[in-house]
Design an enzyme around this catalytic site. Structure first.
Site, short mmCIF file in Angstrom:
data_model
loop_
_atom_site.label_atom_id
_atom_site.label_comp_id
_atom_site.label_asym_id
_atom_site.label_seq_id
_atom_site.Cartn_x
_atom_site.Cartn_y
_atom_site.Cartn_z
N ASP A 10 0.85 -1.19 0.00
CA ASP A 10 0.00 0.00 0.00
C ASP A 10 0.88 1.23 0.00
OD1 ASP A 10 0.82 -0.53 2.69
OD2 ASP A 10 -0.73 0.84 3.43
N GLU A 54 0.14 -0.86 5.88
CA GLU A 54 1.21 -0.26 6.68
C GLU A 54 1.02 1.24 6.83
OE1 GLU A 54 4.99 1.56 7.81
OE2 GLU A 54 3.86 1.93 5.99
#
Length: 457
Positions: free
Chosen positions: A88, A153
């Site tokens: 991400d 994250e």
């Protein structure tokens, strides 16, 4: 040159093409409208891993975004390396400040410009290609490897911590390998042995039940923006010392050895200021720039808004104002404790003319890796073999909250082998990653896996 290193050199152009395909996916975890894109990035990595003919490649569904897991464990008596990364990325805005589209990788001056190029798609992808170099060059992979790649994250890894707690046996390993940090300087490899923790908060100040005309009500009704600014101004003194009671109670003071180690690091203050277009540095009195930026706790406003902010003028007394505030923490500060005393202090500063709400977004523990750990020594040797330069060991100011959780749950150290640079503009417009470091990163990862068994003996 080993067969694996030769394979990497022969296929680097294809590796770049594949990375560009991954970088084109706008897998922004903080944007719920991009959930499909996050899924797309996960499937891209699954396809890449399946092509390596590993023992297992699996997608685990979570309450949030999927976790990609893979393993190849042919040895009973060799170390097992768990490779962690995240697919991400941060939002790209403000998009108008990018010199090329954020999700269309563009090469300029030997750098790949794209969101996620350095943080963390480009860096984590180095390890997939390193394993490929073994699997497809006919060279035995001398260690066991496992991959865990997450898609959350950038929003604090809310699904990953429960996952590793639930799958402790599946993730059993001897160490975690992470490339989500930076080298100390260009062509100067370094291993990060310490990370700061994080407490990320949001403050909302609410006054009247609606926006008011500032001419009619100004001077009689409290302005939430004014109050918020006054509160923030009281959080640090003129010397940069945070004024929250109890904030420094558990901070471990830097030792003389710590401070001497910082003095050994090559650092040019004038070049630092020049690179940022600033005339002077700022920070806690009594500490060097490097100490302030990596070994001391901080408090910063990451965003503030309220009232009318569009073009032109509007005479409004706003109903509410908001600010996002992050605090970087050092051993032994606990993010939950800091969030609690931060909330109490903000509430104590608020006048009775407004209502203040404080909420916690996410946090993470600080971490320090044992410098005598054999995996760290193998990582240093791998860097030196590829970069032909002695490795530096340094702390970094950023946070990777999962590092402390790997140690807490799995009982293992993490090796922070970063290939990016602090100048890569991660989280900012024009994020970049040097092609030469993408290339050398793959070679360093492969070399690490190759020599690790020697250091485990």
């Amino acid at each position: 040159m080993s067969k694996t290193q030769d394979y990497i050199d022969q296929h680097i152009d294809r590796f770049l093409t594949e990375l560009f395909e991954l970088l084109r996916i706008p897998s922004i975890s903080t944007d719920s409208d991009k959930k499909g894109e996050v899924e797309k990035a996960a499937h891209y990595l699954i396809n890449q891993l399946e092509d390596l003919e590993l023992d297992t490649v699996k997608k685990f569904e979570t309450a949030g975004n999927p976790i990609v897991y893979a393993e190849y464990c042919p040895h009973e008596d060799k170390p097992t390396v768990l490779i962690y990364g995240h697919y991400d990325v941060q939002p790209s805005d403000p998009d108008e400040l990018w010199n090329s589209p954020a999700f269309e990788p563009t090469v300029r001056d030997g750098n790949i410009y794209a969101r996620g190029s350095s943080d963390d798609k480009g860096q984590s992808y180095t390890h997939i290609k390193a394993v490929e170099a073994f699997r497809k060059s006919g060279t035995e992979l001398p260690v066991n490897v496992k991959f865990i790649l997450e898609g959350e994250e950038e929003i604090g890894s809310p699904s990953l911590i429960p996952f590793i707690e639930e799958h402790k046996d599946l993730l059993s390993c001897d160490m975690v390998l992470i490339s989500d940090t930076a080298m100390f300087a260009e062509d100067q490899p370094s291993i990060t042995y310490g990370l700061r923790g994080l407490a990320y908060m949001e403050v909302e100040v609410v006054g009247p039940n609606r926006d008011l005309h500032s001419g009619v009500y100004g001077g009689a009704v409290e302005n939430p923006v004014n109050v918020l600014c006054e509160i923030i101004a009281k959080l640090k003194d003129e010397n940069g010392v945070i004024q929250i009671p109890g904030f420094y109670d558990k901070v471990i003071a830097l030792t003389k050895a710590d401070r001497d180690a910082y003095k050994q690091l090559p650092f040019d203050e004038e070049e630092y200021k020049k690179s940022l277009d600033i005339k002077a540095v700022h920070g806690e009195k009594g500490y060097s720039i490097l100490e302030r930026a990596s070994a001391r706790p901080t408090l910063d406003v990451n965003g503030i808004w309220g009232g009318y902010t569009k073009e032109g003028a509007k005479t409004v007394l706003p109903s509410k104002a908001n600010a996002k505030i992050s605090m970087r923490l050092v051993p032994d500060q606990d993010p939950k404790d800091i969030a609690e005393i931060f909330t109490k202090h903000i509430q104590s500063l608020a006048p009775d003319t407004v209502t203040v709400k404080v909420s916690e977004h996410h946090g993470g523990q600080p971490s320090v890796t044992d410098l005598d750990f054999y995996g760290l020594k193998a990582g240093a040797q791998a860097f030196e073999d590829i970069y032909n330069k002695e490795v530096l060991f340094s702390r970094e100011g950023g946070s990777i909250p999962i590092v402390s959780d790997f140690k807490r749950v799995l009982g293992v150290e993490s090796i922070l082998m970063g290939f990016g640079l602090t100048s890569d503009a991660i989280h900012s417009p024009n994020e970049k990653f040097a092609i030469k470091d993408f290339h050398r990163g793959i070679k360093t990862s492969a070399r690490f896996l190759e020599i690790l068994p020697e250091y485990a003996e």
